[in-house]
Every structure is written in C-alpha cells, then in structure tokens.
Write an enzyme that holds these catalytic residues in place. Sequence first.
Site, PDB file in Angstrom:
ATOM      1  N   CYS A 168      20.094  17.638   6.199  1.00  0.00           N
ATOM      2  CA  CYS A 168      21.149  16.790   5.630  1.00  0.00           C
ATOM      3  C   CYS A 168      21.409  15.567   6.515  1.00  0.00           C
ATOM      4  O   CYS A 168      21.566  15.691   7.728  1.00  0.00           O
ATOM      5  CB  CYS A 168      22.425  17.601   5.478  1.00  0.00           C
ATOM      6  SG  CYS A 168      23.746  16.642   4.717  1.00  0.00           S
ATOM      7  N   CYS A 226      28.359  16.003  10.018  1.00  0.00           N
ATOM      8  CA  CYS A 226      29.512  16.901  10.160  1.00  0.00           C
ATOM      9  C   CYS A 226      29.335  17.763  11.423  1.00  0.00           C
ATOM     10  O   CYS A 226      28.347  18.509  11.539  1.00  0.00           O
ATOM     11  CB  CYS A 226      29.638  17.787   8.929  1.00  0.00           C
ATOM     12  SG  CYS A 226      29.544  16.853   7.375  1.00  0.00           S
ATOM     13  N   CYS A 245      28.329  21.531  11.393  1.00  0.00           N
ATOM     14  CA  CYS A 245      27.337  22.037  10.431  1.00  0.00           C
ATOM     15  C   CYS A 245      25.917  22.136  10.992  1.00  0.00           C
ATOM     16  O   CYS A 245      25.333  21.145  11.438  1.00  0.00           O
ATOM     17  CB  CYS A 245      27.333  21.157   9.190  1.00  0.00           C
ATOM     18  SG  CYS A 245      26.244  21.822   7.902  1.00  0.00           S
ATOM     19  N   CYS A 259      28.433  31.074  -6.091  1.00  0.00           N
ATOM     20  CA  CYS A 259      28.592  29.701  -5.605  1.00  0.00           C
ATOM     21  C   CYS A 259      27.285  29.230  -4.959  1.00  0.00           C
ATOM     22  O   CYS A 259      26.735  29.917  -4.092  1.00  0.00           O
ATOM     23  CB  CYS A 259      29.722  29.687  -4.578  1.00  0.00           C
ATOM     24  SG  CYS A 259      30.015  28.048  -3.916  1.00  0.00           S
ATOM     25  N   CYS A 287      29.993  28.183  -9.462  1.00  0.00           N
ATOM     26  CA  CYS A 287      30.564  27.168  -8.568  1.00  0.00           C
ATOM     27  C   CYS A 287      29.408  26.492  -7.837  1.00  0.00           C
ATOM     28  O   CYS A 287      28.397  27.135  -7.541  1.00  0.00           O
ATOM     29  CB  CYS A 287      31.499  27.855  -7.571  1.00  0.00           C
ATOM     30  SG  CYS A 287      32.226  26.734  -6.356  1.00  0.00           S
ATOM     31  N   CYS A 342      37.664  23.416  -6.375  1.00  0.00           N
ATOM     32  CA  CYS A 342      37.662  24.337  -5.241  1.00  0.00           C
ATOM     33  C   CYS A 342      37.637  23.447  -4.004  1.00  0.00           C
ATOM     34  O   CYS A 342      36.654  22.739  -3.761  1.00  0.00           O
ATOM     35  CB  CYS A 342      36.423  25.230  -5.299  1.00  0.00           C
ATOM     36  SG  CYS A 342      36.252  26.307  -3.859  1.00  0.00           S
ATOM     37  N   ARG A 391      40.932  31.606  -0.576  1.00  0.00           N
ATOM     38  CA  ARG A 391      39.777  32.386  -0.108  1.00  0.00           C
ATOM     39  C   ARG A 391      39.729  32.448   1.417  1.00  0.00           C
ATOM     40  O   ARG A 391      39.720  31.418   2.097  1.00  0.00           O
ATOM     41  CB  ARG A 391      38.464  31.803  -0.646  1.00  0.00           C
ATOM     42  CG  ARG A 391      37.264  32.700  -0.280  1.00  0.00           C
ATOM     43  CD  ARG A 391      35.972  32.332  -1.013  1.00  0.00           C
ATOM     44  NE  ARG A 391      36.245  32.165  -2.417  1.00  0.00           N
ATOM     45  CZ  ARG A 391      36.208  30.999  -3.046  1.00  0.00           C
ATOM     46  NH1 ARG A 391      35.859  29.914  -2.413  1.00  0.00           N
ATOM     47  NH2 ARG A 391      36.490  30.928  -4.321  1.00  0.00           N
TER      48      ARG A 391
HETATM   49  N1  SAM Z   1      26.685  19.341   1.685  1.00  0.00           N
HETATM   50  C1  SAM Z   1      27.788  19.609   0.863  1.00  0.00           C
HETATM   51  C2  SAM Z   1      29.072  19.062   1.420  1.00  0.00           C
HETATM   52  O1  SAM Z   1      29.255  19.014   2.624  1.00  0.00           O
HETATM   53  O2  SAM Z   1      29.928  18.682   0.625  1.00  0.00           O
HETATM   54  C3  SAM Z   1      27.965  21.058   0.523  1.00  0.00           C
HETATM   55  C4  SAM Z   1      27.679  22.131   1.547  1.00  0.00           C
HETATM   56  S1  SAM Z   1      28.750  22.183   2.949  1.00  0.00           S
HETATM   57  C5  SAM Z   1      27.891  23.282   4.005  1.00  0.00           C
HETATM   58  C6  SAM Z   1      30.185  23.034   2.367  1.00  0.00           C
HETATM   59  C7  SAM Z   1      31.313  23.309   3.323  1.00  0.00           C
HETATM   60  O3  SAM Z   1      30.970  24.369   4.197  1.00  0.00           O
HETATM   61  C8  SAM Z   1      31.734  22.200   4.266  1.00  0.00           C
HETATM   62  O4  SAM Z   1      32.545  21.238   3.665  1.00  0.00           O
HETATM   63  C9  SAM Z   1      32.513  22.980   5.323  1.00  0.00           C
HETATM   64  O5  SAM Z   1      33.886  23.045   4.968  1.00  0.00           O
HETATM   65  C10 SAM Z   1      31.881  24.367   5.270  1.00  0.00           C
HETATM   66  N2  SAM Z   1      31.157  24.654   6.526  1.00  0.00           N
HETATM   67  C11 SAM Z   1      29.951  24.175   6.880  1.00  0.00           C
HETATM   68  N3  SAM Z   1      29.597  24.608   8.102  1.00  0.00           N
HETATM   69  C12 SAM Z   1      30.613  25.388   8.542  1.00  0.00           C
HETATM   70  C13 SAM Z   1      30.851  26.104   9.747  1.00  0.00           C
HETATM   71  N4  SAM Z   1      29.983  26.101  10.756  1.00  0.00           N
HETATM   72  N5  SAM Z   1      32.005  26.806   9.860  1.00  0.00           N
HETATM   73  C14 SAM Z   1      32.900  26.818   8.838  1.00  0.00           C
HETATM   74  N6  SAM Z   1      32.724  26.144   7.684  1.00  0.00           N
HETATM   75  C15 SAM Z   1      31.607  25.426   7.537  1.00  0.00           C
HETATM   76  C1  DTB Z   2      33.279  26.742   1.804  1.00  0.00           C
HETATM   77  O1  DTB Z   2      34.425  26.258   1.921  1.00  0.00           O
HETATM   78  N1  DTB Z   2      32.711  27.548   2.695  1.00  0.00           N
HETATM   79  C2  DTB Z   2      31.360  27.897   2.307  1.00  0.00           C
HETATM   80  C3  DTB Z   2      31.264  27.246   0.903  1.00  0.00           C
HETATM   81  N2  DTB Z   2      32.473  26.504   0.792  1.00  0.00           N
HETATM   82  C4  DTB Z   2      30.083  26.513   0.523  1.00  0.00           C
HETATM   83  C5  DTB Z   2      30.347  27.501   3.298  1.00  0.00           C
HETATM   84  C6  DTB Z   2      30.547  28.123   4.654  1.00  0.00           C
HETATM   85  C7  DTB Z   2      29.381  27.766   5.510  1.00  0.00           C
HETATM   86  C8  DTB Z   2      29.423  28.431   6.849  1.00  0.00           C
HETATM   87  C9  DTB Z   2      28.284  28.044   7.713  1.00  0.00           C
HETATM   88  C10 DTB Z   2      26.935  28.388   7.181  1.00  0.00           C
HETATM   89  O2  DTB Z   2      26.688  29.550   6.768  1.00  0.00           O
HETATM   90  O3  DTB Z   2      26.045  27.521   7.207  1.00  0.00           O
HETATM   91 FE1  SF4 Z   3      25.499  18.011   5.155  1.00  0.00          FE
HETATM   92 FE2  SF4 Z   3      26.506  20.133   6.343  1.00  0.00          FE
HETATM   93 FE3  SF4 Z   3      27.976  17.931   6.138  1.00  0.00          FE
HETATM   94 FE4  SF4 Z   3      27.415  19.385   3.915  1.00  0.00          FE
HETATM   95  S1  SF4 Z   3      28.640  20.033   5.659  1.00  0.00           S
HETATM   96  S2  SF4 Z   3      27.313  17.147   4.155  1.00  0.00           S
HETATM   97  S3  SF4 Z   3      25.361  20.123   4.451  1.00  0.00           S
HETATM   98  S4  SF4 Z   3      26.047  18.145   7.307  1.00  0.00           S
END
Ligand code: SAM
Ligand code: DTB
Ligand code: SF4
Length: 365
Positions: free
Chosen positions: A99, A103, A106, A143, A174, A234, A306
Amino acid sequence: MSATLTPCAPDAAIQAATPVAPAAVTTATAQPVHFHAPHKSPKANARVAQRVWSVAEIAALLELPFNDLMFQAQTVHRAHFDPNLVELATLLSVKTGGCPEDCGYCPQSVHHESSVEATKLMAVDEVRSAVREAKASGATRFCMGAAWRAPKDRDIEAVSALIRAVKDEGLEACCTLGMLDDGHAEILRDAGLDYYNHNLDTAPDFYNDIISTRDYQDRLDTLVRVRNAGISVCCGGIVGMGESRLQRAGLIAELANLAPYPESVPINHLVKVEGTPLANQADLDPLEFVRTIAVARITMPKARVRLSAGRQSMSDAVQALCFVAGANSIFYGDKLLTTANPSGNADLELLGRLGLKTGHPVARD
Ligand code: SAM
Ligand code: DTB
Ligand code: SF4
C-alpha cells in the site's frame, strides 16, 4: 479529492428534540457533519434526534470513577440492545500489502519494513470458500479488506463480484478498500454491500502524527459518499497509539457527531507490528481501552460497537470488561488482516463462560 462536505439543512423537529449541551462546557465542540438524505434509508440511526457532543463532555465521561462509567454504559446498552448478544464478524484480507499510504500503525504500507508480502486481489472462488467456512463457524458478517489507497474502477468491479459471493451465502457484507471516488459507492451498493468500513483512526489534532499521505477531510469525504449511496457506515479508530485521553475523547466526538453517527463502530487497540513506526509504542493501560469502549457506547447508543483489533494481547478479564462497557461485536477467526486474532474456539469458550449468545444485534428505539 473532488467531494466536499455539504451540510444538509437540519430537520426542525429533530433540532427541537435534540438535547442542548450544558452551558458550562467551554472546550471546542467537534463540529457535526450532516449527510445528505441517502438514496435508500440506512438500516439504523437515520433521522433520529441526535445529541451533539463536545470533546469536553466526552472527556468528562472518560474521567468518571470506573464503576460510574460502567454503570452508565450498561444502562445505555440495555436500553437499546439485548445486553448478552454479541455479533461475530469474520475478516479476510482480499488484497494484502504493497500500500502506498504511510499509516504509522500499518504493516501493509510500502513505507515500512514489515514481513507482509504483497498479493493480488483474491479470486471469487477462494473468497466464496472463506465465506462458507465463516458461516459454518457462526459468523453473521463478512468483512473484506484491501490494502489500497483508493480502488480503481476495475477494482470496484472485481470487488463487486466478491460482495455478491458473500450475499449469495446470506451473510452481511462489509468492505474496506480505502478512499472511494464518485460513483464507486453506488456500484458497491448495487452489488449488495451492507457496510463500508472507513476509519477516522484518531483525533484530528493527533492525525498528522500518524499519517501524512491523506488527510482527515479525505476520510470524511469518503464517508459522505458511502452514506449518500445508502450503505451503512462502519467507522471507528485505534486506541493506544500515544494519543492523550483528551485526544481519545476527540476521536469519539468526531464519530458521535457524524450525523447520523455510524451504525457500526470498530474500536481497535493498536497491534504493534515489527517494522512499523509504532512497533515500540508504550503500552496503554487496558482500563483506558475499556473506558473508550464505554464512551463509544454512551455517545452512540444504537451503534454496534466492535471490540476490534488487539484482542490477541488482551486478557479474558479485560475483554469481559469491554462487553460490560457495551461492546456487542467482535472480529471472529484466527486472523485479522495480517495479524493474529484469538482462535474461534477460544472465543466461543470465552463467550460461553460469560453467558453471552452470538447473533445479530438489532437496536431498539
Ligand atoms: N486500506 C484501507 C484503508 O486504510 O482505508 C483499508 C484497510 S485498513 C488496514 C483498515 C483499518 O485497519 C485502518 O483504518 C486501521 O484503523 C486498522 N488497522 C490497521 N492496522 C492496524 C494495527 N496495526 N492495529 C490496529 N488497527 C489497525
Ligand atoms: C477495523 O477497524 N479493524 C480491522 C478492519 N476494520 C478492517 C482491521 C484490523 C487490522 C489489524 C492489523 C492487521 O491484521 O493487519
Ligand atoms: Fe494502506 Fe494500511 Fe493505511 Fe489502509 S491502513 S491505507 S492498508 S497503509
């Protein structure tokens, strides 16, 4: 981004019925964001009298003695939901890694050195098998997450086929695919999408410490598109990234003042992943996480709240307190997107010990 937030004229009757914030509150109020009338009625929360919450009011809730906060959250929860019913939502990463966003939490960002391998979008048959497995093990929502900044037109078409596979099996669908462009939400809706997940992640005044490649307004714009297409929203955030208590209040105020507030509110605890900038973030007091769940419940009484990422590192006792605080949904299955989640068996065992049933929480007025 081309979309702008255009406030609707608030309904006079709704305004008249909306409780007024106490006059003593002087801290800045998170501004309510009104959505246009949706294409079709969202399943809950639409056009109901909605209180406007100031950050100070929410911070005051977070400061309450723990027992008083739990009592308020339980009271609100019981007024609107079966207090012993929890939703099981299974998560699948249908397109992992690579990606371009940065973030800080992430592992799927190309800016960080995590061990996540990038993949292409999964095929419909693979997703269908995962949906059947989730259904057989008791999930009612499926989801799908994709590590995109924003899906392209062809991605939207491909994900539509995945949504249809979920709907064919009778589960709630979702998706979380990143920022949506004009017209995308309508295509997803027509494929049968029930919810779109797009998180605000944190308070506006902490956001730039975590993400630089898209801004808060980009996120709000996508939420407007989702809402206007008639898809349920959501939207939640992450706790434990180094934000202050006031900033946790700021996140909840932003969510609660969306008008209407989201039908589904994932509260994630940061999962610290090696190679990400937040890998060594100091631990948050778990009771602070429980408090955040409680204020989400109090301020968004009819939302499914959630208890989301982070349960793998949480004791059973802390999870139990989250249910006391009003959480009525969990991610179910041994993987989140790229990180571990408790096994289905462990979760069913815990829910059994707590006397909690699984199903489809529906809010009462
Ligand atoms: N790429 C898309 C976006 O960011 O909108 C969708 C996938 S993204 C992984 C969805 C959500 O997962 C993020 O907005 C964040 O709130 C959550 N998330 C990602 N990594 C995480 C982490 N290490 N711990 C907790 N929540 C996480
Ligand atoms: C949300 O709020 N939490 C989920 C879902 N929406 C997509 C993602 C959590 C991701 C946690 C880190 C991972 O497994 O990569
Ligand atoms: Fe990309 Fe992760 Fe950010 Fe979603 S949360 S936009 S997958 S870097």
